[in-house]
Design a protein around this motif. Sequence first.
Motif, PDB file in Angstrom:
ATOM      1  N   VAL A  23       0.845  -1.200   0.000  1.00  9.03           N
ATOM      2  CA  VAL A  23       0.000   0.000   0.000  1.00  9.03           C
ATOM      3  C   VAL A  23       0.876   1.245   0.000  1.00  9.03           C
ATOM      4  O   VAL A  23       0.664   2.178  -0.788  1.00  9.03           O
ATOM      5  CB  VAL A  23      -0.976  -0.005   1.201  1.00  9.03           C
ATOM      6  CG1 VAL A  23      -1.629   1.364   1.396  1.00  9.03           C
ATOM      7  CG2 VAL A  23      -2.033  -1.084   1.014  1.00  9.03           C
ATOM      8  N   PRO A  28      -0.963  -2.289  -6.213  1.00  7.82           N
ATOM      9  CA  PRO A  28      -2.294  -2.856  -5.940  1.00  7.82           C
ATOM     10  C   PRO A  28      -2.180  -4.154  -5.131  1.00  7.82           C
ATOM     11  O   PRO A  28      -1.297  -4.977  -5.383  1.00  7.82           O
ATOM     12  CB  PRO A  28      -2.856  -3.153  -7.334  1.00  7.82           C
ATOM     13  CG  PRO A  28      -2.051  -2.320  -8.263  1.00  7.82           C
ATOM     14  CD  PRO A  28      -0.700  -2.160  -7.635  1.00  7.82           C
ATOM     15  N   ASN A  30      -3.968  -7.604  -4.047  1.00  9.53           N
ATOM     16  CA  ASN A  30      -4.991  -8.615  -4.291  1.00  9.53           C
ATOM     17  C   ASN A  30      -4.515  -9.893  -3.623  1.00  9.53           C
ATOM     18  O   ASN A  30      -3.373 -10.307  -3.810  1.00  9.53           O
ATOM     19  CB  ASN A  30      -5.192  -8.827  -5.787  1.00  9.53           C
ATOM     20  CG  ASN A  30      -5.789  -7.607  -6.444  1.00  9.53           C
ATOM     21  OD1 ASN A  30      -6.955  -7.306  -6.248  1.00  9.53           O
ATOM     22  ND2 ASN A  30      -4.975  -6.884  -7.202  1.00  9.53           N
ATOM     23  N   ILE A  60      -7.771   1.131   4.730  1.00  6.23           N
ATOM     24  CA  ILE A  60      -8.026   0.146   3.688  1.00  6.23           C
ATOM     25  C   ILE A  60      -9.358  -0.539   3.952  1.00  6.23           C
ATOM     26  O   ILE A  60      -9.827  -0.599   5.087  1.00  6.23           O
ATOM     27  CB  ILE A  60      -6.905  -0.908   3.566  1.00  6.23           C
ATOM     28  CG1 ILE A  60      -6.665  -1.648   4.882  1.00  6.23           C
ATOM     29  CG2 ILE A  60      -5.625  -0.275   3.040  1.00  6.23           C
ATOM     30  CD1 ILE A  60      -5.655  -2.796   4.789  1.00  6.23           C
ATOM     31  N   SER A  61      -9.959  -1.012   2.884  1.00  2.00           N
ATOM     32  CA  SER A  61     -11.153  -1.847   2.966  1.00  2.00           C
ATOM     33  C   SER A  61     -10.966  -2.966   1.955  1.00  2.00           C
ATOM     34  O   SER A  61     -10.002  -2.957   1.184  1.00  2.00           O
ATOM     35  CB  SER A  61     -12.422  -1.039   2.670  1.00  2.00           C
ATOM     36  OG  SER A  61     -12.381  -0.521   1.360  1.00  2.00           O
ATOM     37  N   CYS A  62     -11.867  -3.930   1.971  1.00  7.07           N
ATOM     38  CA  CYS A  62     -11.678  -5.055   1.060  1.00  7.07           C
ATOM     39  C   CYS A  62     -12.996  -5.585   0.534  1.00  7.07           C
ATOM     40  O   CYS A  62     -14.045  -5.337   1.124  1.00  7.07           O
ATOM     41  CB  CYS A  62     -10.889  -6.173   1.726  1.00  7.07           C
ATOM     42  SG  CYS A  62     -11.696  -6.904   3.155  1.00  7.07           S
ATOM     43  N   ALA A  82      -9.856  -8.171  -2.957  1.00  4.99           N
ATOM     44  CA  ALA A  82      -9.278  -6.921  -3.449  1.00  4.99           C
ATOM     45  C   ALA A  82      -9.205  -5.948  -2.280  1.00  4.99           C
ATOM     46  O   ALA A  82     -10.171  -5.797  -1.528  1.00  4.99           O
ATOM     47  CB  ALA A  82     -10.131  -6.340  -4.565  1.00  4.99           C
ATOM     48  N   VAL A  83      -8.048  -5.311  -2.123  1.00  7.48           N
ATOM     49  CA  VAL A  83      -7.857  -4.342  -1.044  1.00  7.48           C
ATOM     50  C   VAL A  83      -7.890  -2.943  -1.649  1.00  7.48           C
ATOM     51  O   VAL A  83      -7.175  -2.660  -2.612  1.00  7.48           O
ATOM     52  CB  VAL A  83      -6.522  -4.586  -0.298  1.00  7.48           C
ATOM     53  CG1 VAL A  83      -6.280  -3.516   0.760  1.00  7.48           C
ATOM     54  CG2 VAL A  83      -6.520  -5.977   0.336  1.00  7.48           C
ATOM     55  N   TYR A  84      -8.743  -2.100  -1.097  1.00  7.94           N
ATOM     56  CA  TYR A  84      -8.905  -0.734  -1.583  1.00  7.94           C
ATOM     57  C   TYR A  84      -8.288   0.244  -0.599  1.00  7.94           C
ATOM     58  O   TYR A  84      -8.421   0.085   0.614  1.00  7.94           O
ATOM     59  CB  TYR A  84     -10.387  -0.409  -1.785  1.00  7.94           C
ATOM     60  CG  TYR A  84     -11.022  -1.294  -2.831  1.00  7.94           C
ATOM     61  CD1 TYR A  84     -10.810  -1.050  -4.183  1.00  7.94           C
ATOM     62  CD2 TYR A  84     -11.783  -2.398  -2.473  1.00  7.94           C
ATOM     63  CE1 TYR A  84     -11.367  -1.877  -5.155  1.00  7.94           C
ATOM     64  CE2 TYR A  84     -12.345  -3.227  -3.427  1.00  7.94           C
ATOM     65  CZ  TYR A  84     -12.128  -2.957  -4.766  1.00  7.94           C
ATOM     66  OH  TYR A  84     -12.674  -3.788  -5.715  1.00  7.94           O
ATOM     67  N   VAL A  85      -7.621   1.255  -1.120  1.00  4.20           N
ATOM     68  CA  VAL A  85      -6.902   2.239  -0.311  1.00  4.20           C
ATOM     69  C   VAL A  85      -7.703   3.532  -0.248  1.00  4.20           C
ATOM     70  O   VAL A  85      -8.212   4.013  -1.266  1.00  4.20           O
ATOM     71  CB  VAL A  85      -5.501   2.510  -0.909  1.00  4.20           C
ATOM     72  CG1 VAL A  85      -4.761   3.567  -0.098  1.00  4.20           C
ATOM     73  CG2 VAL A  85      -4.708   1.219  -0.995  1.00  4.20           C
ATOM     74  N   HIS A  86      -7.796   4.081   0.960  1.00  6.55           N
ATOM     75  CA  HIS A  86      -8.509   5.339   1.180  1.00  6.55           C
ATOM     76  C   HIS A  86      -7.585   6.289   1.935  1.00  6.55           C
ATOM     77  O   HIS A  86      -7.096   5.942   3.008  1.00  6.55           O
ATOM     78  CB  HIS A  86      -9.776   5.116   2.020  1.00  6.55           C
ATOM     79  CG  HIS A  86     -10.599   3.963   1.544  1.00  6.55           C
ATOM     80  ND1 HIS A  86     -11.459   4.036   0.488  1.00  6.55           N
ATOM     81  CD2 HIS A  86     -10.659   2.679   1.986  1.00  6.55           C
ATOM     82  CE1 HIS A  86     -12.033   2.859   0.301  1.00  6.55           C
ATOM     83  NE2 HIS A  86     -11.551   2.018   1.196  1.00  6.55           N
TER      84      HIS A  86
END
Length: 106
Positions: A23, A28, A30, A60-62, A82-86
């Motif tokens: 991150v 990315p 995954n 992060i969220s997934c 999938a890990v999403y970055v905020h």
Amino acid sequence: MEYLKVSSKSSPASVAGAIAGMVKDGVPVNIQSVGAGAVNQAIKAIAIARGFLIPTGVDISCAPTFADIDISGESRTAIRIAVYVHRLAPQTSTASSPEDGTEEHA
């Protein structure tokens, strides 16, 4: 797409370090896991990584999905995460004033 493969024997803390590093590097993230134990370790790793990242202003969220994969000629169902970055907005301290715009004085 490349996947960080997590097994039931994976150390959640080690996987969390890998997630946090990816991150921070803008790579990315995954994750792929096969089996309940592996998914458990992956979720624990994401929770730990979140704890590492939040103090740096990143959350992060997934989102999980199913995938049919081939392992040694045998079809298996994997969970791909999938890990999403905020990016977190910096906290601003506001002076306490009522909503009507007038200031209170003690």
